[in-house]
Design an enzyme around this catalytic site. Structure first.
Site, short mmCIF file in Angstrom:
data_model
loop_
_atom_site.label_atom_id
_atom_site.label_comp_id
_atom_site.label_asym_id
_atom_site.label_seq_id
_atom_site.Cartn_x
_atom_site.Cartn_y
_atom_site.Cartn_z
N ASN A 79 67.86 44.46 51.02
CA ASN A 79 66.98 43.42 51.53
C ASN A 79 66.92 42.27 50.53
O ASN A 79 66.98 42.47 49.32
CB ASN A 79 65.58 43.97 51.85
CG ASN A 79 64.65 43.92 50.65
OD1 ASN A 79 64.12 42.86 50.30
ND2 ASN A 79 64.46 45.07 50.02
N GLY A 82 63.12 37.76 49.73
CA GLY A 82 62.80 36.61 48.89
C GLY A 82 61.31 36.46 48.67
O GLY A 82 60.80 35.36 48.50
N CYS A 140 61.39 40.05 39.12
CA CYS A 140 61.66 38.69 39.58
C CYS A 140 61.95 37.84 38.36
O CYS A 140 61.52 38.13 37.26
CB CYS A 140 60.51 38.11 40.38
SG CYS A 140 58.98 39.02 40.25
N LYS A 175 55.54 48.00 37.77
CA LYS A 175 56.63 48.51 38.59
C LYS A 175 57.96 48.17 37.96
O LYS A 175 58.33 46.99 37.85
CB LYS A 175 56.54 47.91 39.99
CG LYS A 175 57.59 48.45 40.92
CD LYS A 175 57.19 48.32 42.35
CE LYS A 175 58.27 48.83 43.27
NZ LYS A 175 57.91 48.60 44.67
N ILE A 201 61.34 53.62 41.46
CA ILE A 201 62.11 52.45 41.09
C ILE A 201 61.94 51.34 42.13
O ILE A 201 61.71 51.61 43.30
CB ILE A 201 63.63 52.78 40.98
CG1 ILE A 201 64.21 53.27 42.29
CG2 ILE A 201 63.88 53.74 39.86
CD1 ILE A 201 65.73 53.44 42.33
N THR A 203 64.08 48.12 43.85
CA THR A 203 65.42 48.19 44.43
C THR A 203 66.52 47.89 43.39
O THR A 203 66.27 47.23 42.40
CB THR A 203 65.56 47.21 45.60
OG1 THR A 203 65.22 45.91 45.14
CG2 THR A 203 64.63 47.58 46.74
N GLY A 254 63.99 56.18 48.22
CA GLY A 254 64.72 57.02 49.16
C GLY A 254 63.99 58.25 49.66
O GLY A 254 64.62 59.14 50.24
C1 LIG Z 1 62.01 45.15 52.97
C2 LIG Z 1 61.52 45.50 51.61
C3 LIG Z 1 60.61 44.67 50.96
C4 LIG Z 1 60.14 44.99 49.69
N1 LIG Z 1 59.22 44.17 49.08
C5 LIG Z 1 58.72 44.49 47.85
C6 LIG Z 1 57.71 43.71 47.22
O1 LIG Z 1 57.23 42.74 47.77
N2 LIG Z 1 57.29 44.07 45.98
C7 LIG Z 1 57.79 45.18 45.33
O2 LIG Z 1 57.37 45.47 44.22
N3 LIG Z 1 58.73 45.97 45.92
C8 LIG Z 1 59.20 45.66 47.16
N4 LIG Z 1 60.15 46.47 47.76
C9 LIG Z 1 60.63 47.67 47.04
C10 LIG Z 1 59.92 48.93 47.53
O3 LIG Z 1 58.55 48.86 47.28
C11 LIG Z 1 60.51 50.18 46.86
O4 LIG Z 1 60.35 50.07 45.45
C12 LIG Z 1 61.97 50.37 47.16
O5 LIG Z 1 62.27 49.99 48.48
C13 LIG Z 1 62.46 51.82 46.95
O6 LIG Z 1 61.82 52.72 47.80
P1 LIG Z 1 62.45 53.22 49.22
O7 LIG Z 1 63.84 53.64 48.95
O8 LIG Z 1 61.54 54.31 49.66
O9 LIG Z 1 62.40 52.03 50.12
C14 LIG Z 1 60.61 46.17 49.05
C15 LIG Z 1 61.52 46.99 49.71
C16 LIG Z 1 61.97 46.69 50.97
C17 LIG Z 1 62.96 47.61 51.64
#
Ligand SMILES: Cc1cc2nc3c(=O)[nH]c(=O)nc-3n(C[C@H](O)[C@H](O)[C@H](O)COP(=O)(O)O)c2cc1C
Ligand SMILES: Cc1cc2nc3c(=O)[nH]c(=O)nc-3n(C[C@H](O)[C@H](O)[C@H](O)COP(=O)(O)OP(=O)(O)OC[C@H]3O[C@@H](n4cnc5c(N)ncnc54)[C@H](O)[C@@H]3O)c2cc1C
Ligand SMILES: Cc1cc2nc3c(=O)[nH]c(=O)nc-3n(C[C@H](O)[C@H](O)[C@H](O)COP(=O)(O)OP(=O)(O)OC[C@H]3O[C@@H](n4cnc5c(N)ncnc54)[C@H](O)[C@@H]3O)c2cc1C
Ligand SMILES: Cc1cc2nc3c(=O)[nH]c(=O)nc-3n(C[C@H](O)[C@H](O)[C@H](O)COP(=O)(O)O)c2cc1C
Ligand code: FES
Ligand code: FES
Lengths: 314, 272, 314, 272
Positions: A79, A82, A140, A175, A201, A203, A254
């Site tokens: 993703n 932004g 960021c 984070k 973690i 992403t 995940g």
């Molecule tokens: C569409 C999307 C938007 C995200 N937006 C943020 C965000 O605004 N701030 C943040 O710290 N992490 C954001 N993340 C990261 C998630 O909080 C998480 O750390 C990451 O997706 C790993 O977990 P998962 O594999 O369960 O998705 C976002 C992830 C996704 C998929």
């Protein structure tokens, strides 16, 4: 191992403490995958969650990136939203009242382009009623430091965490970015700079190329990888961090079922967050909570805290 | 009643090499979908494909939901493997729907776009002027039913294997030109590939700019990659004109196709 | 774009130059996934490959890790083989004669526990007939420096590459570890230290937990993640490296078909290596070579070099 | 003739909740498999599951290969979804095979281990003393055929729902004890869960250590996680006694189950 004569009759304890917050259970939502809670309140009872973490906020609203913003990859997705968001003020005015109805901790994820923006956002959020903890997204880039990512440079990270620590009395979760050589070191720096907990973690940076157009699929060129594909990396990082810090860890990356959540807890996470899996199954958090309870009963544990960090290594 | 439910595959009929009709029987009570709404459907049962895919409701009857789809990539390929009895998860109905037409209306379908428009045409029988274009005769799926529920129909194919050879927007243009200026403007509903919608916008804009022509209401169903379908991921946004832009230098904001859409007023979309 | 009037009749050029080696086509095998070539010679004509890269060798044979050594993960696998190998001498005596029969470059992957071991192995291999290039695996810990991984510490990496560069006149490829904050920086260091090419990515460290046993599934606790799950990360890293180095890049990580290979080439790799996919389809390298040729014809290119690094970014 | 080939699913018969019989028809000429050999079978067609899974040849007839399998995790679950006409890739026959028995022999099968032993018993009809143990009657698959091709059979289940209640190794032990010391030792072939094989080793070792007993030839089919199945990944190794160890402090080397195995002399394996 907590097997008591009538253990089958007892409901095991699922509640955990994170940075002074008492969670009913260790299952939270991951920032950016659960909006501000409204959309999914149609699908599940938010009161059953351990905590809710909202989409990342900045002091002023952001448009985010052009599209395409997402692309599926094998067992994962990239993703590049932004950091589109409504801004701290609109959040406090329009979204917090809704969240205040619920009896669960509300954790607000936030970020900035500069240390000042971080401080400013933390201050604004700390004064709002109904915000129980802050989660700093440091994945960021820092405008002032020539767009070095806050979370990948130890010095920059130390500065921004120290600054935010002074700006808030709320529990502070940092984070961590996985795009680093030594995540244990980064966690240690966050701990020393005053973090009450770390979450990981975020992403992992990735790219998909459209070979016919010879362009990246995402308008932003790169995006952040999440979903089951990254889980083995995330579990390993949680374990590395657990070995070196004393503050609690919120593990994510995940998780799609209770077994996955257990991997993180056993590796050292005191709570877990579920991200991408919400998109696939809006009820997944509840199913995970139920699955954790069942596991504890089946395996004869009376308290979830018994398994946290219980990994036996060779 | 939940928008997240399990459904049993009744059948998954192959219409031709590319198109399938999936009939599902939900295993719990569900909301009634409106024309233009869509569902997120599980396509496999492992982590690859991972995300659900969006499909317009094609037909809703008591305890039955049907979807008309085209096999494109791994999600739809995986969907095409579902067999009778297989159970999948679904989320829906999602998004807004086509505004109810007052009287007669125009339905402009490009290829699989017919899936989204047929429920509207079926609901308001014999009120649609159907404009339906596709690459070839084979890709004009559901043409018989579409014609049967229409007041009048105009068909084109790229290769001339059925109907007129050419673009469906050219047929539409001709139709507009043939109408008397005094004709009550017909609302237009369109679903199809982006180039078709862009061309439609060009046509509509020229009509708007022509002071003699009456303004046409025109609604388009938009497509974007989706992850969640419910408005949380912000993956599916489109640029929409706005009086309250986020950034004062720009006169637009992003809206979510899955939540504020998929149906938008064509004039609100910023076509780039 | 190389469209000539009779382009349909022409067979496009697939050959590329890497570090002074001329490859028939850009498709190589990844070290550790193709043995020493013998096993797969039953399944495909080795002469059709761009090059063969053999399993990593050390000066003395190694037993490797206890089992389980592998575990499948979503769209990937973890391996902790532990660098089991027959040692440089046995390789030269028993395996090289077989490989010398083929008309393709033989690239020997090697490693050591110390800089001396690296130097020694490089010298032994440089004197052997039929070794055309060396690939240094630096994703292993340095015994002398307290088990810091050579490939994640810039200083350590610089030392070992500089030392090996002096020890061999063969083309030298440095295989980069992805477990770093800035892979571009690591590539740049390798280039400055005398590498003729870099290859990336090696596996990403991960862990899977058996929740009932509360143990890692792998006997070695952690393992290296490979396969399609890592591909978006690998493509991004190749692109980052391409932006900062002049030496050629060999891209790998999750390639299972020609489209995947093209992603790497377009992002800047001059050749690609196929690893895990061999296990799934022993003929995959040949299918990729054919797929690349078809792509060039379909898209009107006459030479694969036209698409290398052709990524248009926004 | 290649060991990597495509095969069409003839059928995929459910024997009960856990067990299936998959019949494949190879689409090209294939090598003839020997009892004890195995194939790597593709189980799905996306990246999850990713790797092929190893299965013993259960039956080979002209242009037909059959596999008997138990649903365990995602690979076998995915395999159970194959339907008639589906095409998968396969690699095989792989590995070594059971040495040919001179005369009568013992076949010791634990659960799904029968899949690997039946081809041997079928080939040398009525020469096997079959010892077949499983959790319950339901899990004693292919028992009728197994009995039919055996000289004599001994059955146990953990729950006593069929045959004797107890461990199959206990029955084997009794059998040994009942044989006159002068009986010509029977070669033994075993396939089943590791605890059963370990117990077998204990029995064999005690016989070896007993100077009065004759030495039994004993071959076991080993299981390990496999990635490649052809000897390149080194994922599937087991510790085997060796005169030429890699490390002089240890009297063993790693051998590959997929290449030097899956059949090993039980005395060569280091049972930890
Ligand atoms: C569409 C999307 C938007 C995200 N937006 C943020 C965000 O605004 N701030 C943040 O710290 N992490 C954001 N993340 C990261 C998630 O909080 C998480 O750390 C990451 O997706 C790993 O977990 P998962 O594999 O369960 O998705 C976002 C992830 C996704 C998929
Ligand atoms: C609201 C909505 C309603 C839809 N209704 C239908 C329907 O009724 N019937 C139907 O057949 N299809 C419909 N679609 C499109 C359908 O969702 C996609 O075809 C499907 O997601 C493709 O998945 P895939 O994995 O097979 O293809 P992928 O492998 O994801 O992609 C294959 C090709 O399709 C393109 N593609 C993928 N997703 C989209 C998308 N969302 N928009 C545009 N292009 C895309 C990709 O760029 C690629 O070229 C709808 C889409 C939306 C957003
Ligand atoms: C040479 C050989 C021949 C075999 N023949 C047959 C056969 O004829 N019929 C049959 O049903 N099975 C056979 N097996 C076992 C079969 O390969 C596994 O059951 C299968 O790979 C499991 O895959 P899965 O994805 O369903 O399970 P996974 O999700 O991979 O695992 C499910 C469970 O099975 C265990 N497991 C997985 N793979 C193995 C393995 N290789 N050895 C031991 N335990 C394992 C795991 O530890 C886990 O507990 C054979 C294995 C080998 C090595
Ligand atoms: C089983 C296995 C063994 C490997 N052994 C080596 C090795 O000896 N030396 C090395 O440099 N890389 C080794 N690798 C890494 C691969 O060469 C490759 O860098 C990695 O697997 C990513 O490519 P892939 O996703 O195509 O497998 C090994 C990988 C696997 C899966
Ligand atoms: S698909 Fe997630 S917001 Fe629309
Ligand atoms: S499975 Fe790869 S060596 Fe045996």
């Amino acid at each position: 191992m907590g097997i008591t004569p009538n253990s089958e009759l007892r409901i095991p304890n699922l509640s955990v403490d994170i940075a002074g917050l008492k969670l009913k259970n260790p299952v939270m939502t991951a920032s950016g995958t659960f909006g501000y809670g409204e959309e999914y309140s149609e699908f599940l009872d938010l009161n059953r969650l351990g905590a809710i973490v909202v989409k990342g906020l900045s002091i002023t609203p952001r448009q985010g990136n052009p599209t395409p913003r997402i692309v599926e990859t094998p067992a994962g997705m990239l993703n590049a939203i932004g950091l589109q968001n409504i801004g701290v003020n609109v959040f406090i005015r329009d979204k917090l009242p809704f969240l205040r109805q619920f009896d669960i901790p509300v954790i607000v994820n936030f970020f900035g382009d500069s240390i000042d923006e971080y401080i400013h956002a933390a201050e604004m959020l700390s004064n709002a009623e109904g915000v129980h903890a802050l989660e700093m997204n440091i994945s960021c880039p820092n405008k002032q430091a020539g767009w070095i990512v806050f979370g990948t440079d130890p010095k920059t990270m130390e500065q921004v965490v120290t600054a935010v620590r002074k700006a808030t009395r709320l529990p502070l979760i940092v984070k961590l970015s996985p795009n680093v050589t030594d995540i244990g070191l980064m966690a240690k720096i966050a701990e020393n700079a005053g973090a009450d907990a770390v979450s990981l973690i975020n992403t992992i940076t990735g790219m998909v190329v459209d070979v016919k157009k010879q362009r990246p699929v995402l308008a932003n060129n790169t995006g952040g990888l999440s979903g089951p594909a990254v889980r083995p990396i995330a579990v390993r990082m949680v374990w590395e961090v657990y070995k070196v810090v004393k503050i609690p860890i919120i593990g994510m990356g995940g998780i799609i079922n209770a077994n996955d959540a257990l991997e993180f807890l056993i590796a050292g996470a005191r709570a877990v967050a579920v991200g991408t899996a919400n998109f696939i199954n809006p009820n997944v958090t509840i199913e995970i909570i139920e699955g954790l309870e069942k596991f504890l009963i089946d395996e004869g544990f009376s308290d979830i805290n018994e398994i946290i960090g219980s990994l036996k290594i060779s | 009643m939940s928008k997240y439910f399990k459904a049993k595959t009744v059948d998954n009929i192959s219409l031709n090499k590319h198109f399938r009709l999936l009939n599902l029987s939900p295993l719990s009570d569900i909301d009634i979908p409106q024309p233009g709404q869509f569902y997120m459907l599980q396509t496999g049962d492992t982590c690859d494909p991972l995300l659900k895919r969006p499909f317009s409701i094609f037909r809703h009857e008591e305890n039955s939901l049907s979807f008309l789809y085209r096999i494109r990539g791994k999600g739809t390929l995986s969907l095409s493997r579902l067999k009778s009895g297989d159970i999948i998860n679904a989320i829906g109905p999602l998004g807004n729907s086509y505004p109810v037409p007052d009287g007669d209306f125009i339905a402009l379908a490009g290829g699989i776009g017919i899936a989204s428009l047929l429920p509207l045409m079926r609901k308001f029988k014999e009120r649609a002027y159907l404009f339906y274009g596709a690459r070839s005769k084979e890709e004009l799926v559901m043409m018989d039913e579409a014609k049967a529920v229409s007041k009048e129909s105009f068909i084109t194919t790229d290769d001339g294997s059925e109907g007129k050879k050419g673009l469906i927007t050219d047929s539409l243009m001709k139709f507009f030109n043939s109408l008397p200026i005094t004709h009550h403007p017909l609302p237009l509903y369109a679903c199809g590939p982006t180039p078709m919608l862009r061309e439609l916008y060009r046509i509509i804009k020229s009509k708007i700019q022509n002071p003699k022509s009456q303004i046409i209401e025109c609604y388009v169903s938009m497509e974007e990659y989706m992850a969640c379908g419910v408005g949380v991921c912000l993956g599916c946004v489109v640029k929409v004109r706005s009086q309250e832009p986020v950034d004062s230098s720009q006169k637009w904001i992003y809206k979510r196709v899955c939540k504020e859409g998929p149906v938008f007023d064509i004039k609100d979309i910023i076509w780039e």
